[in-house]
Design a protein around this motif. Structure first.
Motif, PDB file in Angstrom:
ATOM      1  N   SER A   1      -8.243   5.095   1.629  1.00 49.80           N
ATOM      2  CA  SER A   1      -7.674   6.426   1.398  1.00 49.80           C
ATOM      3  C   SER A   1      -7.138   7.064   2.674  1.00 49.80           C
ATOM      4  N   GLY A   2      -7.415   6.465   3.811  1.00 50.17           N
ATOM      5  CA  GLY A   2      -6.903   7.012   5.069  1.00 50.17           C
ATOM      6  C   GLY A   2      -5.440   6.685   5.332  1.00 50.17           C
ATOM      7  N   VAL A   3      -4.832   5.902   4.446  1.00 51.45           N
ATOM      8  CA  VAL A   3      -3.429   5.521   4.605  1.00 51.45           C
ATOM      9  C   VAL A   3      -2.564   6.486   3.796  1.00 51.45           C
ATOM     10  N   SER A   4      -1.487   6.968   4.387  1.00 45.17           N
ATOM     11  CA  SER A   4      -0.611   7.890   3.673  1.00 45.17           C
ATOM     12  C   SER A   4       0.028   7.199   2.473  1.00 45.17           C
ATOM     13  N   LYS A   5       0.357   7.967   1.447  1.00 41.80           N
ATOM     14  CA  LYS A   5       0.883   7.403   0.205  1.00 41.80           C
ATOM     15  C   LYS A   5       2.152   6.581   0.423  1.00 41.80           C
ATOM     16  N   ASP A   6       2.987   6.969   1.364  1.00 39.75           N
ATOM     17  CA  ASP A   6       4.233   6.229   1.586  1.00 39.75           C
ATOM     18  C   ASP A   6       4.011   4.912   2.327  1.00 39.75           C
ATOM     19  N   MET A   7       2.815   4.704   2.849  1.00 37.69           N
ATOM     20  CA  MET A   7       2.507   3.456   3.561  1.00 37.69           C
ATOM     21  C   MET A   7       1.517   2.576   2.801  1.00 37.69           C
ATOM     22  N   LYS A   8       1.012   3.063   1.686  1.00 34.88           N
ATOM     23  CA  LYS A   8      -0.058   2.380   0.974  1.00 34.88           C
ATOM     24  C   LYS A   8       0.500   1.413  -0.065  1.00 34.88           C
ATOM     25  N   TRP A   9      -0.249   0.378  -0.364  1.00 33.60           N
ATOM     26  CA  TRP A   9       0.043  -0.479  -1.502  1.00 33.60           C
ATOM     27  C   TRP A   9      -1.250  -0.654  -2.292  1.00 33.60           C
ATOM     28  N   CYS A  10      -1.108  -1.052  -3.541  1.00 35.98           N
ATOM     29  CA  CYS A  10      -2.258  -1.172  -4.445  1.00 35.98           C
ATOM     30  C   CYS A  10      -2.236  -2.533  -5.119  1.00 35.98           C
ATOM     31  N   SER A  11      -2.740  -3.533  -4.433  1.00 30.22           N
ATOM     32  CA  SER A  11      -2.770  -4.876  -5.018  1.00 30.22           C
ATOM     33  C   SER A  11      -3.889  -4.949  -6.051  1.00 30.22           C
ATOM     34  N   PRO A  12      -3.674  -5.730  -7.104  1.00 30.27           N
ATOM     35  CA  PRO A  12      -4.739  -5.872  -8.107  1.00 30.27           C
ATOM     36  C   PRO A  12      -5.931  -6.625  -7.520  1.00 30.27           C
TER      37      PRO A  12
ATOM     38  N   ALA B   1       4.069 -13.396  -1.785  1.00 27.89           N
ATOM     39  CA  ALA B   1       4.806 -12.129  -1.881  1.00 27.89           C
ATOM     40  C   ALA B   1       5.541 -11.847  -0.574  1.00 27.89           C
ATOM     41  N   THR B   2       4.913 -12.169   0.545  1.00 29.60           N
ATOM     42  CA  THR B   2       5.539 -11.962   1.858  1.00 29.60           C
ATOM     43  C   THR B   2       6.747 -12.875   2.022  1.00 29.60           C
ATOM     44  N   ILE B   3       6.601 -14.133   1.643  1.00 25.28           N
ATOM     45  CA  ILE B   3       7.707 -15.092   1.744  1.00 25.28           C
ATOM     46  C   ILE B   3       8.873 -14.641   0.868  1.00 25.28           C
ATOM     47  N   GLU B   4       8.565 -14.236  -0.351  1.00 25.34           N
ATOM     48  CA  GLU B   4       9.597 -13.782  -1.281  1.00 25.34           C
ATOM     49  C   GLU B   4      10.330 -12.562  -0.728  1.00 25.34           C
ATOM     50  N   TYR B   5       9.566 -11.626  -0.162  1.00 24.54           N
ATOM     51  CA  TYR B   5      10.159 -10.420   0.405  1.00 24.54           C
ATOM     52  C   TYR B   5      11.087 -10.763   1.567  1.00 24.54           C
TER      53      TYR B   5
ATOM     54  N   VAL C   1      -4.091  -7.400   4.602  1.00 22.64           N
ATOM     55  CA  VAL C   1      -4.723  -7.049   3.325  1.00 22.64           C
ATOM     56  C   VAL C   1      -6.112  -6.457   3.576  1.00 22.64           C
ATOM     57  N   GLU C   2      -6.865  -7.078   4.459  1.00 20.61           N
ATOM     58  CA  GLU C   2      -8.197  -6.559   4.768  1.00 20.61           C
ATOM     59  C   GLU C   2      -8.124  -5.214   5.470  1.00 20.61           C
ATOM     60  N   LEU C   3      -7.131  -5.031   6.311  1.00 24.56           N
ATOM     61  CA  LEU C   3      -6.960  -3.748   6.985  1.00 24.56           C
ATOM     62  C   LEU C   3      -6.707  -2.643   5.962  1.00 24.56           C
ATOM     63  N   MET C   4      -5.854  -2.907   4.969  1.00 25.06           N
ATOM     64  CA  MET C   4      -5.601  -1.913   3.933  1.00 25.06           C
ATOM     65  C   MET C   4      -6.889  -1.587   3.186  1.00 25.06           C
TER      66      MET C   4
ATOM     67  N   ILE D   1       4.868  -7.812   6.769  1.00 25.09           N
ATOM     68  CA  ILE D   1       3.822  -8.008   5.764  1.00 25.09           C
ATOM     69  C   ILE D   1       3.561  -6.706   5.018  1.00 25.09           C
ATOM     70  N   TRP D   2       3.461  -5.619   5.755  1.00 22.13           N
ATOM     71  CA  TRP D   2       3.183  -4.318   5.143  1.00 22.13           C
ATOM     72  C   TRP D   2       4.289  -3.943   4.154  1.00 22.13           C
ATOM     73  N   LEU D   3       5.540  -4.123   4.568  1.00 21.86           N
ATOM     74  CA  LEU D   3       6.668  -3.832   3.676  1.00 21.86           C
ATOM     75  C   LEU D   3       6.636  -4.722   2.429  1.00 21.86           C
ATOM     76  N   ALA D   4       6.296  -5.979   2.620  1.00 20.00           N
ATOM     77  CA  ALA D   4       6.227  -6.917   1.493  1.00 20.00           C
ATOM     78  C   ALA D   4       5.142  -6.513   0.502  1.00 20.00           C
ATOM     79  N   MET D   5       3.998  -6.108   1.006  1.00 19.12           N
ATOM     80  CA  MET D   5       2.903  -5.715   0.124  1.00 19.12           C
ATOM     81  C   MET D   5       3.256  -4.439  -0.644  1.00 19.12           C
ATOM     82  N   ARG D   6       3.876  -3.492   0.038  1.00 17.47           N
ATOM     83  CA  ARG D   6       4.297  -2.250  -0.632  1.00 17.47           C
ATOM     84  C   ARG D   6       5.339  -2.534  -1.698  1.00 17.47           C
TER      85      ARG D   6
END
Length: 127
Positions: free
Chosen positions: A73-84, A95-99, A65-68, A115-120
């Protein structure tokens, strides 16, 4: 003797870099302990349910999460997530456990990939 030590170091390095020691299965086990502790459950087996596992789960997820946030903005749109902004580290762990429970095919992937897939999946961007 030195050759055996070098071979051992190379083997450990290969296992770590290949993700053989750090996949979704390991993450699921660590996050199982985290969830249990957060739900107030007592540890039945201190060796199997080592509280350090909970810290590893939280640390891995929080690190992603901190890395994101750092990359932004340096992350491509297909790899980015937007957590509130209201999302907590606990929300991200859950969210990771559920995924992982809904997508058992990802369990052989590296922890960071899971983790990245779960966040996306949880928080896709609406850009």
């Amino acid at each position: 003797m030195k050759a055996w030590i070098a071979a051992g170091i190379a083997l450990v390095g290969a296992l770590v870099s290949s993700g053989a020691m750090a996949d979704g299965n390991e993450l699921a086990d660590q996050c199982r302990v985290y969830t249990g502790l957060m739900n107030g459950e007592k540890l039945r087996d201190p060796m199997k349910d080592n509280p350090l596992k909970a810290g590893l789960c939280l640390g891995e997820v929080q690190g992603a999460v901190e890395l994101m946030g750092y990359l932004g903005s340096g992350v491509s749109k297909d790899m980015k997530w937007c957590s509130p902004e209201t999302a907590s580290n606990d929300d991200a762990v859950r969210a990771t456990i559920e995924y992982m429970s809904k997508n058992p095919d990802v369990m052989s992937k590296r922890k960071i990939d899971v983790i990245w897939l779960a966040m996306r999946d949880k928080w896709p961007c609406n850009e």
